[in-house]
Motif scaffolding. Structure first.
Motif, mmCIF file in Angstrom:
data_model
loop_
_atom_site.group_PDB
_atom_site.id
_atom_site.type_symbol
_atom_site.label_atom_id
_atom_site.label_comp_id
_atom_site.label_asym_id
_atom_site.label_seq_id
_atom_site.Cartn_x
_atom_site.Cartn_y
_atom_site.Cartn_z
ATOM 1 N N HIS A 26 0.784 -1.234 0.000
ATOM 2 C CA HIS A 26 0.000 0.000 0.000
ATOM 3 C C HIS A 26 0.816 1.284 0.000
ATOM 4 O O HIS A 26 0.256 2.353 0.187
ATOM 5 C CB HIS A 26 -0.988 -0.017 1.165
ATOM 6 N N VAL A 27 2.111 1.237 -0.223
ATOM 7 C CA VAL A 27 2.921 2.451 -0.378
ATOM 8 C C VAL A 27 3.075 2.710 -1.871
ATOM 9 O O VAL A 27 3.455 1.818 -2.624
ATOM 10 C CB VAL A 27 4.310 2.296 0.286
ATOM 11 N N ILE A 28 2.717 3.927 -2.305
ATOM 12 C CA ILE A 28 2.852 4.283 -3.715
ATOM 13 C C ILE A 28 3.736 5.511 -3.825
ATOM 14 O O ILE A 28 3.758 6.365 -2.941
ATOM 15 C CB ILE A 28 1.490 4.516 -4.392
ATOM 16 N N GLU A 29 4.495 5.579 -4.913
ATOM 17 C CA GLU A 29 5.350 6.745 -5.137
ATOM 18 C C GLU A 29 5.583 6.926 -6.618
ATOM 19 O O GLU A 29 5.514 5.971 -7.390
ATOM 20 C CB GLU A 29 6.670 6.605 -4.402
ATOM 21 N N GLY A 30 5.835 8.154 -7.011
ATOM 22 C CA GLY A 30 6.116 8.468 -8.401
ATOM 23 C C GLY A 30 5.731 9.899 -8.725
ATOM 24 O O GLY A 30 5.471 10.697 -7.837
ATOM 25 N N TYR A 31 5.712 10.212 -9.993
ATOM 26 C CA TYR A 31 5.368 11.562 -10.443
ATOM 27 C C TYR A 31 3.866 11.680 -10.648
ATOM 28 O O TYR A 31 3.282 10.928 -11.414
ATOM 29 C CB TYR A 31 6.118 11.910 -11.725
ATOM 30 N N ALA A 32 3.262 12.629 -9.978
ATOM 31 C CA ALA A 32 1.846 12.920 -10.158
ATOM 32 C C ALA A 32 1.636 13.892 -11.306
ATOM 33 O O ALA A 32 0.528 14.041 -11.800
ATOM 34 C CB ALA A 32 1.255 13.501 -8.874
ATOM 35 N N SER A 33 2.697 14.561 -11.731
ATOM 36 C CA SER A 33 2.641 15.515 -12.830
ATOM 37 C C SER A 33 4.032 15.627 -13.426
ATOM 38 O O SER A 33 5.019 15.650 -12.682
ATOM 39 C CB SER A 33 2.181 16.877 -12.301
ATOM 40 N N LEU A 75 6.101 16.843 -10.368
ATOM 41 C CA LEU A 75 5.610 16.776 -9.000
ATOM 42 C C LEU A 75 5.707 15.339 -8.508
ATOM 43 O O LEU A 75 5.020 14.451 -9.011
ATOM 44 C CB LEU A 75 4.149 17.241 -8.945
ATOM 45 N N TRP A 76 6.575 15.102 -7.527
ATOM 46 C CA TRP A 76 6.812 13.772 -6.967
ATOM 47 C C TRP A 76 5.926 13.580 -5.753
ATOM 48 O O TRP A 76 5.812 14.471 -4.909
ATOM 49 C CB TRP A 76 8.272 13.636 -6.563
ATOM 50 N N VAL A 77 5.282 12.415 -5.661
ATOM 51 C CA VAL A 77 4.474 12.081 -4.495
ATOM 52 C C VAL A 77 4.847 10.699 -3.990
ATOM 53 O O VAL A 77 5.204 9.815 -4.762
ATOM 54 C CB VAL A 77 2.949 12.131 -4.795
ATOM 55 N N LYS A 78 4.793 10.544 -2.680
ATOM 56 C CA LYS A 78 4.971 9.244 -2.055
ATOM 57 C C LYS A 78 4.018 9.199 -0.872
ATOM 58 O O LYS A 78 3.983 10.123 -0.064
ATOM 59 C CB LYS A 78 6.404 9.041 -1.568
#
Length: 177
Positions: A19-26, A82-85
């Motif tokens: 359930h951990v997600i990460e990557g570029y949202a934009s 935009l990076w999100v984790k």
């Protein structure tokens, strides 16, 4: 002003520990199906304002403000986008559903919810979004960009992800990052 929703290119996103997600949202400079392009630095002021107030970008299910499904632990801009984790909260019913659907490959898109603060005319009739007030990043069924997908742990990358990674790598070489 109304909140806009944009399904954006994630590039390479991974899911670990269930359930951990990460990557570029934009991704900066990527044109969406509506012709809009997000400019480098478009999220900076919004992220700074959120940090000053001690607030976070929300993780929602299908842009529904009544259905938060997790938390974004890291949200920041770099030269690529935009990076999100974050963590999908499986203690929440919709979080359990989202994690199960992602693992099965039934849900694999991300989308941002934002308000336009500043925009100009883009090169092909769309907008060049130069300042955005970011409100949320959602897990969604249908992303606006076909390559805007969440990956699953152990998944073989598809050609779009490989292309996105090659573009990011070239950008890092150019910027020395």
């Amino acid at each position: 002003m109304e909140l806009e929703r944009k399904y954006v290119d994630l590039g390479q996103v991974s899911v670990t520990d269930g359930h951990v997600i990460e990557g570029y949202a934009s991704l900066f400079g990527a044109e969406d199906q509506g012709g809009d392009v997000v400019a480098v630095g478009a999220y900076g002021a919004s992220l700074a304002a959120l940090a000053t107030k001690g607030n976070r970008v929300k993780m929602l299910w299908q842009h529904d403000p009544a259905q938060p499904i997790g938390v974004w632990d890291e949200v920041y801009e770099d030269a690529t986008g935009l990076w999100v984790k974050g963590r999908i909260l499986t203690e929440v019913e919709k979080g359990r559903e989202a994690a199960t659907l992602i693992a099965a490959g039934a849900i694999d898109g991300l989308s941002i919810g934002y308000r336009v603060k500043r925009a100009g005319k883009g090169s092909r009739g769309g907008r060049l979004l130069s300042e955005l007030e970011l409100w949320e990043v959602s897990l969604v069924t249908f992303p606006m960009l076909r390559e805007a997908r969440v990956g699953r742990k152990g998944e073989t990358p598809d050609p779009w992800r490989e292309l996105a990674e090659a573009i990011r790598a070239a950008g890092r070489e150019l910027t020395g990052a």
